[in-house]
Design a protein around this motif. Structure first.
Motif, PDB file in Angstrom:
ATOM      1  N   GLN A  41      63.434 -51.999  48.521  1.00 47.62           N
ATOM      2  CA  GLN A  41      64.813 -52.334  48.063  1.00 47.62           C
ATOM      3  C   GLN A  41      65.562 -51.546  47.077  1.00 47.62           C
ATOM      4  OE1 GLN A  41      64.857 -56.431  46.510  1.00 47.62           O
ATOM      5  NE2 GLN A  41      66.717 -56.632  46.048  1.00 47.62           N
ATOM      6  N   LEU A  42      64.729 -51.142  46.075  1.00 52.81           N
ATOM      7  CA  LEU A  42      65.536 -50.196  45.063  1.00 52.81           C
ATOM      8  C   LEU A  42      66.123 -49.048  46.058  1.00 52.81           C
ATOM      9  CD1 LEU A  42      63.306 -50.232  41.838  1.00 52.81           C
ATOM     10  CD2 LEU A  42      65.698 -51.136  42.158  1.00 52.81           C
ATOM     11  N   LEU A  43      65.248 -48.335  46.621  1.00 50.77           N
ATOM     12  CA  LEU A  43      65.616 -46.991  47.291  1.00 50.77           C
ATOM     13  C   LEU A  43      66.634 -47.428  48.365  1.00 50.77           C
ATOM     14  CD1 LEU A  43      62.050 -45.515  48.043  1.00 50.77           C
ATOM     15  CD2 LEU A  43      63.639 -45.062  46.128  1.00 50.77           C
ATOM     16  N   GLN A  44      66.541 -48.327  48.923  1.00 48.21           N
ATOM     17  CA  GLN A  44      67.445 -48.941  50.159  1.00 48.21           C
ATOM     18  C   GLN A  44      69.080 -49.001  49.366  1.00 48.21           C
ATOM     19  OE1 GLN A  44      67.083 -52.556  52.343  1.00 48.21           O
ATOM     20  NE2 GLN A  44      67.058 -51.070  54.138  1.00 48.21           N
ATOM     21  N   GLU A  45      69.091 -49.434  48.150  1.00 47.19           N
ATOM     22  CA  GLU A  45      70.384 -49.789  47.344  1.00 47.19           C
ATOM     23  C   GLU A  45      70.847 -48.658  46.556  1.00 47.19           C
ATOM     24  OE1 GLU A  45      69.137 -52.831  44.765  1.00 47.19           O
ATOM     25  OE2 GLU A  45      69.017 -54.610  46.440  1.00 47.19           O
ATOM     26  N   ASN A  46      69.949 -47.667  46.647  1.00 46.54           N
ATOM     27  CA  ASN A  46      70.483 -46.529  45.752  1.00 46.54           C
ATOM     28  C   ASN A  46      71.065 -45.528  46.958  1.00 46.54           C
ATOM     29  OD1 ASN A  46      70.725 -43.879  44.407  1.00 46.54           O
ATOM     30  ND2 ASN A  46      68.761 -44.445  43.158  1.00 46.54           N
ATOM     31  N   THR A  47      72.598 -45.506  46.701  1.00 50.71           N
ATOM     32  CA  THR A  47      73.315 -44.606  47.526  1.00 50.71           C
ATOM     33  C   THR A  47      73.265 -43.071  47.377  1.00 50.71           C
ATOM     34  OG1 THR A  47      75.422 -44.993  46.183  1.00 50.71           O
ATOM     35  CG2 THR A  47      74.983 -46.691  47.871  1.00 50.71           C
ATOM     36  N   ASN A  48      72.700 -42.805  46.146  1.00 52.56           N
ATOM     37  CA  ASN A  48      72.613 -41.187  45.677  1.00 52.56           C
ATOM     38  C   ASN A  48      71.307 -40.624  46.336  1.00 52.56           C
ATOM     39  OD1 ASN A  48      74.989 -41.096  44.094  1.00 52.56           O
ATOM     40  ND2 ASN A  48      73.824 -42.418  42.573  1.00 52.56           N
ATOM     41  N   LEU A  49      70.523 -41.351  46.994  1.00 51.75           N
ATOM     42  CA  LEU A  49      69.353 -40.920  47.714  1.00 51.75           C
ATOM     43  C   LEU A  49      69.369 -41.201  49.256  1.00 51.75           C
ATOM     44  CD1 LEU A  49      66.652 -42.458  45.154  1.00 51.75           C
ATOM     45  CD2 LEU A  49      67.160 -40.141  45.432  1.00 51.75           C
ATOM     46  N   SER A  50      68.869 -40.185  49.967  1.00 51.34           N
ATOM     47  CA  SER A  50      69.056 -40.398  51.683  1.00 51.34           C
ATOM     48  C   SER A  50      67.621 -40.838  51.923  1.00 51.34           C
ATOM     49  CB  SER A  50      68.999 -38.939  51.982  1.00 51.34           C
ATOM     50  OG  SER A  50      70.359 -38.469  51.923  1.00 51.34           O
ATOM     51  N   PHE A  51      67.337 -42.325  51.555  1.00 52.94           N
ATOM     52  CA  PHE A  51      66.274 -43.031  51.848  1.00 52.94           C
ATOM     53  C   PHE A  51      66.252 -43.556  53.322  1.00 52.94           C
ATOM     54  CE2 PHE A  51      64.013 -47.314  52.024  1.00 52.94           C
ATOM     55  CZ  PHE A  51      62.874 -46.745  51.792  1.00 52.94           C
ATOM     56  N   ILE A  52      65.396 -43.195  54.159  1.00 50.90           N
ATOM     57  CA  ILE A  52      65.505 -43.492  55.684  1.00 50.90           C
ATOM     58  C   ILE A  52      64.236 -44.471  55.902  1.00 50.90           C
ATOM     59  CG2 ILE A  52      66.472 -41.311  56.291  1.00 50.90           C
ATOM     60  CD1 ILE A  52      63.858 -40.162  57.299  1.00 50.90           C
ATOM     61  N   GLY A  53      63.468 -45.133  54.924  1.00 48.28           N
ATOM     62  CA  GLY A  53      62.631 -46.105  55.265  1.00 48.28           C
ATOM     63  C   GLY A  53      61.166 -45.783  54.932  1.00 48.28           C
ATOM     64  N   ASN A  54      60.311 -46.734  55.566  1.00 48.57           N
ATOM     65  CA  ASN A  54      58.961 -46.517  55.238  1.00 48.57           C
ATOM     66  C   ASN A  54      58.318 -45.393  55.854  1.00 48.57           C
ATOM     67  OD1 ASN A  54      58.894 -48.621  53.398  1.00 48.57           O
ATOM     68  ND2 ASN A  54      58.429 -50.310  54.961  1.00 48.57           N
ATOM     69  N   ALA A  55      57.223 -44.999  55.424  1.00 47.61           N
ATOM     70  CA  ALA A  55      56.390 -43.686  56.109  1.00 47.61           C
ATOM     71  C   ALA A  55      55.095 -44.053  56.303  1.00 47.61           C
ATOM     72  CB  ALA A  55      56.695 -42.222  55.396  1.00 47.61           C
ATOM     73  N   GLU A  56      54.621 -44.296  57.532  1.00 50.92           N
ATOM     74  CA  GLU A  56      53.153 -44.422  57.684  1.00 50.92           C
ATOM     75  C   GLU A  56      52.306 -43.209  57.326  1.00 50.92           C
ATOM     76  OE1 GLU A  56      52.180 -47.754  60.720  1.00 50.92           O
ATOM     77  OE2 GLU A  56      53.978 -46.740  61.634  1.00 50.92           O
ATOM     78  N   GLY A  57      51.039 -43.360  57.295  1.00 47.38           N
ATOM     79  CA  GLY A  57      50.075 -42.317  57.144  1.00 47.38           C
ATOM     80  C   GLY A  57      50.298 -41.028  58.290  1.00 47.38           C
ATOM     81  N   ARG A  58      50.656 -41.388  59.439  1.00 47.20           N
ATOM     82  CA  ARG A  58      50.729 -40.471  60.791  1.00 47.20           C
ATOM     83  C   ARG A  58      52.089 -39.843  60.389  1.00 47.20           C
ATOM     84  NH1 ARG A  58      51.025 -45.115  65.147  1.00 47.20           N
ATOM     85  NH2 ARG A  58      52.960 -46.014  64.644  1.00 47.20           N
ATOM     86  N   ASP A  59      52.924 -40.287  59.586  1.00 46.38           N
ATOM     87  CA  ASP A  59      54.149 -39.661  59.379  1.00 46.38           C
ATOM     88  C   ASP A  59      54.492 -38.832  58.396  1.00 46.38           C
ATOM     89  OD1 ASP A  59      55.372 -41.349  61.541  1.00 46.38           O
ATOM     90  OD2 ASP A  59      55.723 -43.163  59.701  1.00 46.38           O
ATOM     91  N   VAL A  60      53.513 -38.465  57.552  1.00 46.07           N
ATOM     92  CA  VAL A  60      53.610 -37.796  56.205  1.00 46.07           C
ATOM     93  C   VAL A  60      53.732 -36.261  56.680  1.00 46.07           C
ATOM     94  CG1 VAL A  60      52.184 -37.004  54.431  1.00 46.07           C
ATOM     95  CG2 VAL A  60      52.162 -39.314  54.956  1.00 46.07           C
ATOM     96  N   LEU A  61      53.066 -35.873  57.688  1.00 54.13           N
ATOM     97  CA  LEU A  61      53.133 -34.373  58.180  1.00 54.13           C
ATOM     98  C   LEU A  61      53.895 -34.241  59.388  1.00 54.13           C
ATOM     99  CD1 LEU A  61      49.472 -33.215  57.345  1.00 54.13           C
ATOM    100  CD2 LEU A  61      51.391 -33.380  55.788  1.00 54.13           C
ATOM    101  N   SER A  62      54.675 -35.155  59.773  1.00 53.84           N
ATOM    102  CA  SER A  62      55.746 -35.197  60.851  1.00 53.84           C
ATOM    103  C   SER A  62      56.660 -34.257  60.826  1.00 53.84           C
ATOM    104  CB  SER A  62      55.882 -36.580  61.506  1.00 53.84           C
ATOM    105  OG  SER A  62      57.058 -37.114  60.467  1.00 53.84           O
ATOM    106  N   GLY A  63      57.392 -34.107  59.539  1.00 57.53           N
ATOM    107  CA  GLY A  63      58.433 -33.294  59.407  1.00 57.53           C
ATOM    108  C   GLY A  63      59.862 -34.106  59.420  1.00 57.53           C
ATOM    109  N   ARG A  64      59.568 -35.471  59.737  1.00 54.70           N
ATOM    110  CA  ARG A  64      60.500 -36.443  59.688  1.00 54.70           C
ATOM    111  C   ARG A  64      61.283 -36.595  58.110  1.00 54.70           C
ATOM    112  NH1 ARG A  64      60.237 -42.732  60.736  1.00 54.70           N
ATOM    113  NH2 ARG A  64      62.366 -43.362  60.385  1.00 54.70           N
ATOM    114  N   PHE A  65      60.171 -36.654  57.135  1.00 51.25           N
ATOM    115  CA  PHE A  65      60.430 -36.795  55.972  1.00 51.25           C
ATOM    116  C   PHE A  65      60.226 -35.645  55.161  1.00 51.25           C
ATOM    117  CE2 PHE A  65      58.952 -40.707  57.487  1.00 51.25           C
ATOM    118  CZ  PHE A  65      59.742 -41.519  57.391  1.00 51.25           C
TER     119      PHE A  65
END
Length: 345
Positions: A201-225
Motif C-alpha cells: 500500500q505504501l509503495l503503491q501510494e508513493n507517486t515518486n516511485l515506479s512501483f509495478i507490483g509484487n515480484a515472485e521468486g521466479r521474477d527476481v532475475l527476469s529483468g522485469r524489475f
C-alpha cells in the motif's frame, strides 16, 4: 581507469583469506582502476603479503590492532577493540582521509561500525545492504535490498529501501526509470503477510516511485524489475541461494563441455562466450553489497572473498564514489519518499 582518484580504505585483516587475498585484490585495483588504496591492519602481515605478491608499489599501510572475530558480538567487540581494523577504516572515512570502506570481515561488525562512526543519513531509519545481480536480459541488472542488514522490518523501512535502490539504479546502473517490485508469494496485491500488505500500500501510494507490483521468486532475475525490496531475512536467503545456483550452473557447464581434442578446440573457440557467462553468473564478479543509508560509502564483501571478489568490491566502491551516490541519496531522498513515518508503520 576510474574517472577520479578515489581513496579506498581496505580492511586488510577481515575475511577468511586475509590479508593475502585482500592485498592481492587491492594491488590489482590500484593497478587497473587507478584508485588509491589504504591497507588497514597489522603492518607486518600486510608487508609480508605485499612481498609475496612481488609488489613494487608502496601502498599506504594504516596500522590497526586486531580484528573483530566472527564469533564475537559486534557492538561489544567494537567497544573492546577500538583500534580494530574495521574501526580504523571507518574513522578514515569519517575524517575525510578516505572516500569509502571495503571489508570482507564480520558483516555485523562492519554495519555496526558504520552506524557508530558514520551515522545514518537524515530521514533513513535503517540502512540496507543492496546487492546487484544479473538478469535474463543482458546488460540489465537488478538491485535487491535488504540482503542482510535488517532481519525484522517495518513497512516504512522497505519504502526507504525502494527509494535508495531507485536512486542507485538510476545513477549508477544507468536505468532511466527504475521499476520497483516487492518480493512476495504472489503477484496479487492481496497476497502475503501483514508486512507485505502494508508495504504494498505504501509503495503503491508513493507517486515518486515506479512501483509495478509484487515480484515472485521466479521474477527476481527476469529483468522485469530493476529494484526489488524485502526484509533482510528473506533477502539474505535469496542471495545465498542465487549464489549457490550460479556455482552449480558453472560446475555443470564445466562438466558437460566436450572432452578430447575436439572438446579442447571447441572450448578454445568458445572462450569469449564462456568468460561472459562466468562474469554474469559468478558471485565473485559482483564483489559484495553496498550499505545504503549510512553517511559514507561502505562495501560489505563475502567472508570467503578472494582476490577477484576484493577487486570487484573496490570497483563497486569506486563507482559509488564517482557517481556521487551518497550526495544523490541525500539530495533526492525526500523527493522519493512521500509518506509520513510514524511508529505505527
Amino acid at each position: 581507469m576510474g574517472s577520479t582518484r578515489a581513496r579506498i580504505a581496505i580492511d586488510a585483516m577481515g575475511g577468511d583469506h586475509a590479508p593475502a587475498e585482500i592485498v592481492a585484490g587491492a594491488l590489482r585495483a590500484h593497478e587497473e582502476l587507478g584508485v588509491e588504496v589504504l591497507l588497514v591492519g597489522d603492518p607486518a602481515q600486510i608487508e609480508a603479503s605485499l612481498k609475496r605478491h612481488g609488489s613494487s608499489h608502496q601502498l599506504q599501510i594504516v596500522p590497526a590492532e586486531g580484528t573483530i572475530e566472527m564469533h564475537e558480538e559486534p557492538l561489544s567487540g567494537l567497544r573492546r577493540k577500538p583500534k580494530a581494523s574495521i574501526n580504523v577504516a571507518m574513522n578514515l572515512v569519517k575524517s575525510g582521509q578516505a572516500d569509502a570502506v571495503v571489508s570482507a570481515g564480520h558483516s555485523g561488525a562492519a554495519m555496526a561500525a558504520a552506524l557508530l562512526r558514520l551515522g545514518r543519513l537524515p530521514g533513513i531509519d535503517r540502512p540496507a545492504i543492496g546487492t546487484v545481480l544479473p538478469t535474463q536480459v543482458a546488460g540489465k541488472p537488478v538491485i535487491i535490498l535488504d540482503v542482510g542488514a535488517n532481519v525484522d522490518c517495518r513497512p516504512k523501512f522497505l519504502e526507504q529501501f525502494a527509494a535508495m535502490g531507485s536512486i542507485y539504479s538510476k545513477y549508477v546502473l544507468g536505468i532511466d526509470d527504475p521499476k520497483v517490485g516487492l518480493l512476495n508469494i504472489g503477484e496479487e496485491e492481496s497476497k502475503g503477510n501483514e508486512l507485505a500488505l502494508r508495504t504494498h500500500q505504501l509503495l503503491q501510494e508513493n507517486t515518486n516511485l515506479s512501483f509495478i507490483g509484487n515480484a515472485e521468486g521466479r521474477d527476481v532475475l527476469s529483468g522485469r524489475f530493476d529494484v526489488i525490496v524485502c526484509d533482510g531475512f528473506v533477502g539474505n536467503v535469496l542471495l545465498k541461494f542465487a549464489e549457490a545456483v550460479g556455482e552449480v550452473a558453472l560446475q555443470i557447464l564445466r562438466e558437460e563441455l566436450p572432452r578430447g581434442i575436439r572438446g579442447k578446440i571447441g572450448t578454445w573457440l568458445l572462450r569469449p562466450n564462456l568468460k561472459r557467462i562466468k562474469q554474469r553468473m559468478d558471485h565473485a564478479e559482483h564483489g559484495g553489497g553496498l550499505l545504503l543509508g549510512v553517511a559514507g560509502v561502505c562495501i560489505i564483501s563475502h567472508g570467503s572473498s578472494q582476490a577477484p571478489s576484493v577487486f570487484n568490491a573496490i570497483r563497486l566502491a569506486m563507482e559509488a564514489v564517482d557517481n556521487r551516490v551518497l550526495d544523490r541519496i541525500q539530495s533526492q531522498y525526500q523527493k522519493q519518499v512521500a509518506t509520513p513515518t510514524t511508529d505505527g508503520e
